[in-house]
Design a protein around this motif. Sequence first.
Motif, PDB file in Angstrom:
ATOM      1  N   PRO A 138       0.817  -1.216   0.000  1.00 32.02           N
ATOM      2  CA  PRO A 138       0.000   0.000   0.000  1.00 32.02           C
ATOM      3  C   PRO A 138       0.852   1.268   0.000  1.00 32.02           C
ATOM      4  CG  PRO A 138      -0.798  -1.542   1.639  1.00 32.02           C
ATOM      5  CD  PRO A 138       0.513  -2.068   1.144  1.00 32.02           C
ATOM      6  N   GLY A 139       0.488   2.180  -0.901  1.00 33.38           N
ATOM      7  CA  GLY A 139       1.187   3.458  -0.986  1.00 33.38           C
ATOM      8  C   GLY A 139       2.415   3.423  -1.869  1.00 33.38           C
TER       9      GLY A 139
ATOM     10  N   ALA B 185      -2.617   3.647  -0.866  1.00 31.11           N
ATOM     11  CA  ALA B 185      -2.681   3.375   0.566  1.00 31.11           C
ATOM     12  C   ALA B 185      -4.127   3.478   1.062  1.00 31.11           C
ATOM     13  CB  ALA B 185      -1.795   4.345   1.338  1.00 31.11           C
ATOM     14  N   SER B 186      -4.940   4.304   0.386  1.00 34.34           N
ATOM     15  CA  SER B 186      -6.349   4.484   0.769  1.00 34.34           C
ATOM     16  C   SER B 186      -7.237   4.436  -0.464  1.00 34.34           C
ATOM     17  CB  SER B 186      -6.541   5.832   1.457  1.00 34.34           C
ATOM     18  OG  SER B 186      -5.791   5.899   2.636  1.00 34.34           O
ATOM     19  N   PHE B 187      -8.466   3.997  -0.268  1.00 37.83           N
ATOM     20  CA  PHE B 187      -9.443   3.975  -1.357  1.00 37.83           C
ATOM     21  C   PHE B 187     -10.840   4.028  -0.764  1.00 37.83           C
ATOM     22  CE2 PHE B 187      -8.521  -0.372  -0.203  1.00 37.83           C
ATOM     23  CZ  PHE B 187      -9.761  -0.993  -0.167  1.00 37.83           C
ATOM     24  N   LYS B 188     -11.798   4.404  -1.599  1.00 32.47           N
ATOM     25  CA  LYS B 188     -13.210   4.458  -1.190  1.00 32.47           C
ATOM     26  C   LYS B 188     -13.841   3.098  -1.441  1.00 32.47           C
ATOM     27  CE  LYS B 188     -13.401   8.979  -0.528  1.00 32.47           C
ATOM     28  NZ  LYS B 188     -13.462   9.548   0.773  1.00 32.47           N
TER      29      LYS B 188
ATOM     30  N   HIS C 146     -17.154   4.543   2.416  1.00 33.66           N
ATOM     31  CA  HIS C 146     -16.203   4.920   3.454  1.00 33.66           C
ATOM     32  C   HIS C 146     -14.778   4.714   2.950  1.00 33.66           C
ATOM     33  CE1 HIS C 146     -16.987   0.620   3.898  1.00 33.66           C
ATOM     34  NE2 HIS C 146     -15.775   0.515   4.430  1.00 33.66           N
ATOM     35  N   GLU C 147     -13.849   5.401   3.576  1.00 30.70           N
ATOM     36  CA  GLU C 147     -12.458   5.288   3.165  1.00 30.70           C
ATOM     37  C   GLU C 147     -11.785   4.153   3.927  1.00 30.70           C
ATOM     38  OE1 GLU C 147      -8.569   8.083   3.374  1.00 30.70           O
ATOM     39  OE2 GLU C 147     -10.292   8.872   2.274  1.00 30.70           O
ATOM     40  N   VAL C 148     -11.032   3.343   3.187  1.00 33.03           N
ATOM     41  CA  VAL C 148     -10.268   2.244   3.763  1.00 33.03           C
ATOM     42  C   VAL C 148      -8.794   2.583   3.581  1.00 33.03           C
ATOM     43  CG1 VAL C 148      -9.718  -0.209   3.581  1.00 33.03           C
ATOM     44  CG2 VAL C 148     -12.062   0.561   3.233  1.00 33.03           C
ATOM     45  N   THR C 149      -8.012   2.460   4.644  1.00 33.91           N
ATOM     46  CA  THR C 149      -6.580   2.725   4.583  1.00 33.91           C
ATOM     47  C   THR C 149      -5.826   1.470   4.996  1.00 33.91           C
ATOM     48  OG1 THR C 149      -6.911   5.057   5.106  1.00 33.91           O
ATOM     49  CG2 THR C 149      -4.701   4.178   5.451  1.00 33.91           C
TER      50      THR C 149
ATOM     51  N   LYS D 125      -2.194   0.006   5.984  1.00 41.55           N
ATOM     52  CA  LYS D 125      -0.932   0.520   6.505  1.00 41.55           C
ATOM     53  C   LYS D 125       0.224  -0.467   6.378  1.00 41.55           C
ATOM     54  CE  LYS D 125      -3.134   3.570   9.797  1.00 41.55           C
ATOM     55  NZ  LYS D 125      -3.273   3.973  11.190  1.00 41.55           N
TER      56      LYS D 125
END
Length: 75
Positions: free
Chosen positions: A32-33, A39-42, A57-60, A62
């Motif tokens: 991710p990233g 790293a994040s997506f809806k 919602h946003e999912v991150t 890490k």
Amino acid sequence: LLLIPLIFTADPTPEQRKLLEVFRKEFVVITPGEGKFPASFKMGRAEGGSDAERPVHEVTLKHQFAISKYEVTQE
């Protein structure tokens, strides 16, 4: 991948190493990233679908993880 430390407490035999290499080739590491992996997506739906799909919602993510290259059905 951390596959070998999770499965074996001692050094794997040559046969075990060969089998682990086959499994390792069946997975893709997602970072991710980095590169093409955000790293994040809806995730979710604004309208329609089931209640479990709402709200958007946003999912991150890490941490990196490995996922199978191929879809596995439950049929």
